[in-house]
Write an enzyme that holds these catalytic residues in place. Structure first.
Site, PDB file in Angstrom:
ATOM      1  N   LYS A   1      -6.776  -4.872  -2.880  1.00 19.41           N
ATOM      2  CA  LYS A   1      -7.396  -5.480  -1.701  1.00 19.41           C
ATOM      3  C   LYS A   1      -8.390  -4.507  -1.068  1.00 19.41           C
ATOM      4  CE  LYS A   1      -3.527  -4.300   1.421  1.00 19.41           C
ATOM      5  NZ  LYS A   1      -4.236  -3.515   2.398  1.00 19.41           N
TER       6      LYS A   1
ATOM      7  N   GLN B   1       8.585 -13.804  21.488  1.00 14.73           N
ATOM      8  CA  GLN B   1       8.236 -15.212  21.681  1.00 14.73           C
ATOM      9  C   GLN B   1       8.858 -16.103  20.593  1.00 14.73           C
ATOM     10  OE1 GLN B   1       4.077 -15.900  23.108  1.00 14.73           O
ATOM     11  NE2 GLN B   1       3.754 -13.781  22.386  1.00 14.73           N
TER      12      GLN B   1
ATOM     13  N   CYS C   1      -1.894  -2.355   7.885  1.00 17.06           N
ATOM     14  CA  CYS C   1      -1.900  -3.302   6.759  1.00 17.06           C
ATOM     15  C   CYS C   1      -0.676  -4.218   6.729  1.00 17.06           C
ATOM     16  CB  CYS C   1      -2.060  -2.551   5.450  1.00 17.06           C
ATOM     17  SG  CYS C   1      -3.707  -1.823   5.337  1.00 17.06           S
TER      18      CYS C   1
ATOM     19  N   ASP D   1       0.792  -1.255   0.000  1.00 13.22           N
ATOM     20  CA  ASP D   1       0.000   0.000   0.000  1.00 13.22           C
ATOM     21  C   ASP D   1       0.815   1.291   0.000  1.00 13.22           C
ATOM     22  OD1 ASP D   1      -1.900  -1.959   0.271  1.00 13.22           O
ATOM     23  OD2 ASP D   1      -2.691  -1.282   2.178  1.00 13.22           O
TER      24      ASP D   1
END
Ligand code: TIU
Length: 252
Positions: free
Chosen positions: A128, A201, A161, A23
């Site tokens: 999109k 993580q 996005c 984008d």
């Protein structure tokens, strides 16, 4: 080929990896577009332009797959749900006439990609309607049919996005690397914490690196693989022009 990244080096397989530029549209990066009508300072995003220009040039030089996305809607707005249209009760809404044409509508000036990063004819452009690039698009098929398993992701905005797309990609089995200096947000804190969340993580959503590491790897790749032609690199992709119309190359 190992790329320095966090939380640990990224095993870059160039022929299985696409550069996915999210984008980089005038509606987000220039005054008068969707970003600004949401109340944002568009200048915050512009620092990502130059690093993207350099990375895109190196990616093209290496003759590897490049895919661009654009967020936007059909001119009749049948793909725009009321919740996205009305959220925040803005003074101007998606579809209204702005200085760069109708806000976030396909085919309008503001919806198009900024000139600095304009797609080449052979580079697919995925239109999109949502924040994630997999929602209501053929991106997953396009990647599968072209043997792509890894995504190097750049563009705007980091926490909207870009992050949504990386999370969608992760759930579909792609390894994603976000290029820190090639993504940007209207909110520096959100940018920082989106990247932290991605790599926390043990890389719960993927990897984070900087463009200089990719540029070094691409240079090596280009030096060792001078023979791959432009047509071989683009064979089998879904080609669309800047209006999102297919230019005839099949999905294979
Ligand atoms: N508002 C905001 O930060 N982003 C979007 O609306 N779209 C994209 O991130 N492309």
């Amino acid at each position: 080929m190992n790329i320095a990244a966090e939380p640990y080096p990224f095993d870059f397989v160039p022929e299985r990896c696409a550069l996915l530029i999210i984008d980089m549209q005038r509606d987000f990066l220039e005054p008068g577009g969707f970003g600004e009508i949401l109340g944002n300072d568009v200048s915050q995003l512009r620092r990502a332009i130059e690093p993207n220009v350099k990375l895109l040039a190196a990616w093209r030089e290496a003759k590897l797959r490049v895919i661009h996305t654009r967020e936007g809607h059909l001119p009749d707005l049948t793909d725009l749900h009321a919740s996205k249209k009305n959220r925040g009760s803005p003074a101007m809404r998606i579809g209204d006439e702005g200085p760069m044409g109708r806000i976030l509508v396909r085919g309008e000036q503001g919806h198009d990609i900024i000139p600095e990063l304009y797609p080449r004819e052979e580079e697919p452009v995925v239109d999109k309607p949502g924040k994630g690039a997999f929602h209501a698009t053929d991106l997953h098929d396009l990647l599968k049919h072209n043997g792509i398993r890894q995504l190097v992701v750049t563009g705007v905005t980091t926490e909207v996005c870009v992050s949504t797309t990386v999370r969608e990609a992760n759930d579909r089995g792609y390894d994603c690397l976000i290029v820190e200096d090639c993504v940007a947000s209207y909110f520096p804190e959100f940018h920082k914490w989106s990247l932290e969340m991605t790599k926390a993580q043990g890389g719960i959503f993927g990897w984070v690196s900087e463009s200089r590491h990719l540029l070094g790897a691409l240079e090596k790749w280009s030096a060792n693989n001078p023979g791959v032609s432009e047509s071989e690199a683009s064979a089998g992709s879904v080609m669309v022009n800047q209006k999102g119309e297919s230019t005839g190359a099949p999905i294979c």
